[in-house]
Design an enzyme around this catalytic site. Structure first.
Site, PDB file in Angstrom:
ATOM      1  N   HIS A 191       0.693  -0.990   0.161  1.00 52.94           N
ATOM      2  CA  HIS A 191      -0.202   0.028  -0.046  1.00 52.94           C
ATOM      3  C   HIS A 191       0.823   1.361  -0.037  1.00 52.94           C
ATOM      4  O   HIS A 191       0.632   2.351  -0.686  1.00 52.94           O
ATOM      5  CB  HIS A 191      -0.960  -0.097   1.250  1.00 52.94           C
ATOM      6  CG  HIS A 191      -1.859   1.439   1.438  1.00 52.94           C
ATOM      7  ND1 HIS A 191      -1.164   2.382   1.969  1.00 52.94           N
ATOM      8  CD2 HIS A 191      -2.851   1.426   0.831  1.00 52.94           C
ATOM      9  CE1 HIS A 191      -2.410   3.098   1.981  1.00 52.94           C
ATOM     10  NE2 HIS A 191      -3.398   2.909   1.178  1.00 52.94           N
ATOM     11  N   ARG A 219      30.262  -3.226 -17.401  1.00 51.48           N
ATOM     12  CA  ARG A 219      31.240  -3.673 -16.530  1.00 51.48           C
ATOM     13  C   ARG A 219      30.715  -4.913 -15.734  1.00 51.48           C
ATOM     14  O   ARG A 219      29.992  -4.220 -14.797  1.00 51.48           O
ATOM     15  CB  ARG A 219      32.164  -2.633 -15.715  1.00 51.48           C
ATOM     16  CG  ARG A 219      32.847  -1.694 -16.570  1.00 51.48           C
ATOM     17  CD  ARG A 219      33.421  -0.524 -15.777  1.00 51.48           C
ATOM     18  NE  ARG A 219      33.860   0.505 -16.400  1.00 51.48           N
ATOM     19  CZ  ARG A 219      33.309   1.506 -16.831  1.00 51.48           C
ATOM     20  NH1 ARG A 219      32.006   1.858 -16.553  1.00 51.48           N
ATOM     21  NH2 ARG A 219      33.979   2.523 -17.623  1.00 51.48           N
ATOM     22  N   CYS A 253      35.036   4.497 -25.389  1.00 51.39           N
ATOM     23  CA  CYS A 253      34.302   4.810 -24.441  1.00 51.39           C
ATOM     24  C   CYS A 253      34.921   5.487 -23.278  1.00 51.39           C
ATOM     25  O   CYS A 253      36.205   5.392 -23.105  1.00 51.39           O
ATOM     26  CB  CYS A 253      33.843   3.341 -23.661  1.00 51.39           C
ATOM     27  SG  CYS A 253      35.243   2.068 -23.286  1.00 51.39           S
TER      28      CYS A 253
END
Length: 804
Positions: A419, A509, A750
């Site tokens: 709830h 990773r 990257c």
């Protein structure tokens, strides 16, 4: 034609909300349209809105109720006094003969059809404005379970009528703009499922935290489902990836979490006490309430229900103890994420947060600060202070009037479908549920910050942190030829970024999952029986409880962690880098010290590719490979590619490729792509030769800069000279791109540099790089940098001189 007083569920459809309320209309729709497609729904009947109004008219209650509300609005009576007076009047009222007979006849027919003298039923309230997309009405009216016999059914129906006027229901209607007198109450009477002898729960056909549409979330616990909704139990939880459910051989359960389940709700004898909570057995706490096959069946049902209704759904399910069959009890529209505007994304960040005091399940994806207001029971809710952080053991619908006035909510117990979780989402509040002991740790008046911005795990920090909010307009993100991908590590935060129009994941990773979820050195799992450290063995036993083969613990948890990232981007590529811990980092894992050498310079030591074929780690690498195979072959995530880090020589590349082949991960098998990190000068010098062995390169700009310039990337003394834009590093990058393309191999980068510097992004575009992979919070900036660079290049703008 006169509107009937009672209708069988088979006579009702989703278009009859004004007649029998949202809950009962949905049950009729399920039975009429989806039972023929294999979904099981218990039969029953519903009283109509006309029945409710006839009941009021027969007892002259309309005027009395209107007068009581008028007195309340004039300040002559409090809310509690007004509601109690109305409920007392309804419960003392007489049944109109026609309505009484209609209910008794419908109940008798149920028994005849089931071959029972007196059926045991659930009696549920269904407001005629209930379960609309704008409001969930979650738990606002009453449900009575385990009801048997005509008199008991009539009594429960009358109490359902009265529950339209509880304090919480009156407050909820007012908060959502429903004028008194416009909402009627239908009662649903449904065959009781003996889930007290089995289990039950709740599921959503959407990620309730992020709105990611391709997940089914399932919560389950022993006994009746009310214990989950009330937040009295920490349930088992599963997440299932919907697009792969159609592949019958796949098992796309991406998350499987064992809950505490310390209590269960079962039936009790007595006309007014139909349920009771008892402690579960230790064996029940240690086992899942559903098998994988049952989880997948429920998930497929959720997809069918969602497709039929054309919107995300909130669904209650149960398992019958005597026959072991699953069934659906209710289905209603999900009311929060389905209304979220898709063209924007809010990104939260914290600064100056204090000490982490508590953790639990994060609800809401936001953060807020305030003083702690500790409320122990519903009887104390009048003591709540507006704008405070509500801290309590659990909540129920009686708490709604104060929940909407809170800055945030923290509970001891509960799961994502409790709830507290449902209501906090609807009110847009951050909440952390299932903390275990918030009421014991947090003190009244203590200033805290409740943060739900880090993925699955929410954190309560001491003090008032600075909360920054950024609105990202996704409709303005430009398209680019150069692919812009994401760097991701935390599975719990992956779905937070699903709306970003990325081209996939360029770097995942696996170390994050190993360090934060698995926590054990893989070789300690392989050689568990031989471990001599008693303390280490005890900790591994605790972490791997339920796994007879400790290796399966590693494989399953790693595969599921990576699956959550793969699912968000499916079918776009997700490149998973095999482990690249340094020896000192591996030694920090549980049991790791016994398997790792001590090195003077771990950064240039036994790391990356050199570990995979070495007898010191070969068996550990096999577990990584088995996890990838499980991810691709068993779970179905064929979009996952693998990448080898820190591969120093051609001979090392060949040895790793052979090791992968021995473990069933041969390049090209079932479409498997194999990438290599380009982060060592030898990789650049021999790029053409490496390109023959791999499907692509990912340039690791940090390590390549470190090894090209001879600068420790972590040195504060040399930080001003560590620069990926240095001409020497730029030459390395340009040559790698040229050699890769000459060999017909893809190449990406990257790193953080394209995020920080538009000129570096322009340099990469000028080089012709295929992709750039960045952190999610940098994605939009890099997209804009790349688009700008591509426009300049297309107009024949000048290329960069030396450097970037």
């Amino acid at each position: 034609m006169t509107e009937p007083l009672v209708l069988n569920f088979t006579e009702v459809s989703k278009n009859d909300v004004s007649l029998v309320g949202g809950k009962n209309a949905s049950l009729g729709e399920l039975i009429r349209s989806l039972v023929p497609r294999g979904i099981v729904v218990p039969p029953g009947f519903a009283t109509t809105a006309r029945a409710f109004r006839l009941f009021l008219e027969h007892n002259d209650l309309d005027g009395a109720i209107a007068g009581l509300f008028a007195a309340h609005e004039a300040g002559e009576a409090g809310l509690a006094q007004t509601g109690e007076a109305i409920r007392t009047a309804i419960e003392a009222a007489e049944w109109p003969d026609a309505l009484r007979r209609a209910i008794i006849d419908a109940y008798a027919t149920m028994g005849e059809q089931a071959g029972e003298e007196a059926s045991t039923v659930a009696v549920r309230s269904s407001a005629t404005a209930e379960d609309l997309p704008e409001a969930s009405f979650a738990g606002q009216q009453e449900t009575y379970l385990n009801i048997t016999g005509e008199d008991a059914v009539l009594d429960a129906c009358k109490r359902c009528f009265a529950s339209l006027y509880t304090d919480r229901a009156i407050t909820y209607r007012a908060a959502h703009g429903f004028a008194e007198g416009t909402v009627a109450l239908s009662v649903g009477v449904q065959r009781m499922v003996r889930s007290d002898r089995a289990c039950s729960g709740v599921m959503f056909s959407i990620d309730t935290e992020t709105g990611f549409p391709d997940l089914v979330l399932i919560d389950g616990a022993w006994g009746l489902g009310e214990s989950i909704v009330q937040g009295a139990v920490d349930p088992d939880a599963w997440q299932v990836f919907k697009p792969l459910l159609s592949e019958r051989e796949a098992n796309p359960i991406v998350t499987r979490r064992l809950g505490g389940k310390r209590k269960k709700m079962i039936y009790a004898a007595g006309p007014h006490v139909s349920t009771v909570s008892i402690e579960t057995d230790p064996d029940e706490r240690e086992m899942f309430v559903l098998s994988d096959a049952e989880v997948l069946r429920l998930a497929r049902w959720a997809v069918l229900i969602e497709e039929h209704y054309g919107r995300p759904m909130d669904i209650e399910w149960a398992k019958d103890g005597p026959d072991g069959g699953l069934c659906i009890l209710q289905a209603r529209p999900e009311t929060v994420q389905s209304r979220t505007v898709g063209g924007s994304l809010k990104s939260y960040s914290l600064r100056n947060e204090g000490e982490a005091l508590l953790t639990g399940l994060a609800i809401g994806g936001a953060a807020a600060s305030g003083p702690v207001c500790l409320i122990e029971s519903a009887g104390d809710i009048a003591d709540f202070v507006d704008g405070a952080v509500l801290v309590t053991a659990t909540t129920d619908p009686d708490w709604v009037p104060i929940m909407q006035r809170a800055a945030a909510i923290v509970t001891d117990h509960g799961g994502r479908t409790s709830h507290a979780a449902i209501v906090s989402r609807e009110f847009g509040l951050p909440a952390i549920v299932g903390t275990g002991n918030a009421t014991g740790v947090l003190q009244p008046g203590q200033q805290v910050t409740v943060s739900c911005i880090g993925g699955d795990e929410g954190v309560v920090y001491g003090g008032q942190a600075e909360v920054a909010v950024e609105d990202i307009d996704l409709s303005a993100v430009p398209e680019t030829r150069t692919k812009v991908m994401l760097n991701l590590a935390d599975p719990g935060a992956a779905s937070r970024w699903w709306r970003l129009p990325s081209d996939g994941v360029g770097l995942t990773r696996m170390e994050f999952v190993i360090a934060n979820t698995i926590k054990v050195h893989p070789m300690a799992l392989v050689h568990f029986a031989e471990l001599e450290n008693v303390t280490v063995k005890a900790e591994i036993e605790r972490l791997t409880e339920g796994y007879s083969d400790k290796r399966d613990y590693f494989i399953e948890h790693l595969a599921q962690g990576l699956a959550r990232i793969a699912a968000v981007h499916f079918p776009r590529p997700v490149i998973v880098r095999m482990s690249d811990f340094k020896t000192n980092e591996y030694a920090g894992l549980v049991g790791g010290a016994a398997f790792e050498p001590e090195e003077e310079n771990p950064m240039l030591g036994f790391r990356g590719a050199s570990r995979y074929y070495s007898e010191r780690y070969r068996a550990g690498f096999a577990l990584e490979c088995h996890a990838i195979r499980h991810l691709r072959e068993t779970m179905g995530f064929s979009n996952v590619a693998i990448m080898i880090p820190f591969c120093r020589t051609l001979n090392e590349a060949d040895r790793v490729i052979e090791t992968l082949r021995e473990e069933g991960l041969a390049r090209g098998r079932d479409g498997l792509e194999l990438y290599m990190m380009c982060e060592i000068p030898s990789n650049v010098v021999l790029a053409g030769e490496f390109a023959r062995r791999f499907d692509g390169f990912s340039i690791g700009s940090n390590d390549l800069t470190q090894l090209t310039l001879g600068i420790d990337r972590d040195s504060e003394l040399l930080a001003d000279q560590f620069d990926a834009r240095d001409p020497a590093v730029a030459w390395m990058i340009r040559r790698t791109v040229e050699e890769a393309h000459r060999a017909g191999t893809k190449v990406g980068l990257c790193g953080q540099a394209p995020s920080d510097d538009p000129e570096f992004a322009r340099f990469l575009v000028e080089c012709g790089i295929d992709s750039i992979s960045v952190t999610p919070d940098s994605f939009v900036a890099v997209k804009n940098h790349v688009a700008s660079a591509e426009r300049i290049r297309s107009k024949g703008g000048p290329e960069q001189e030396t450097g970037a």
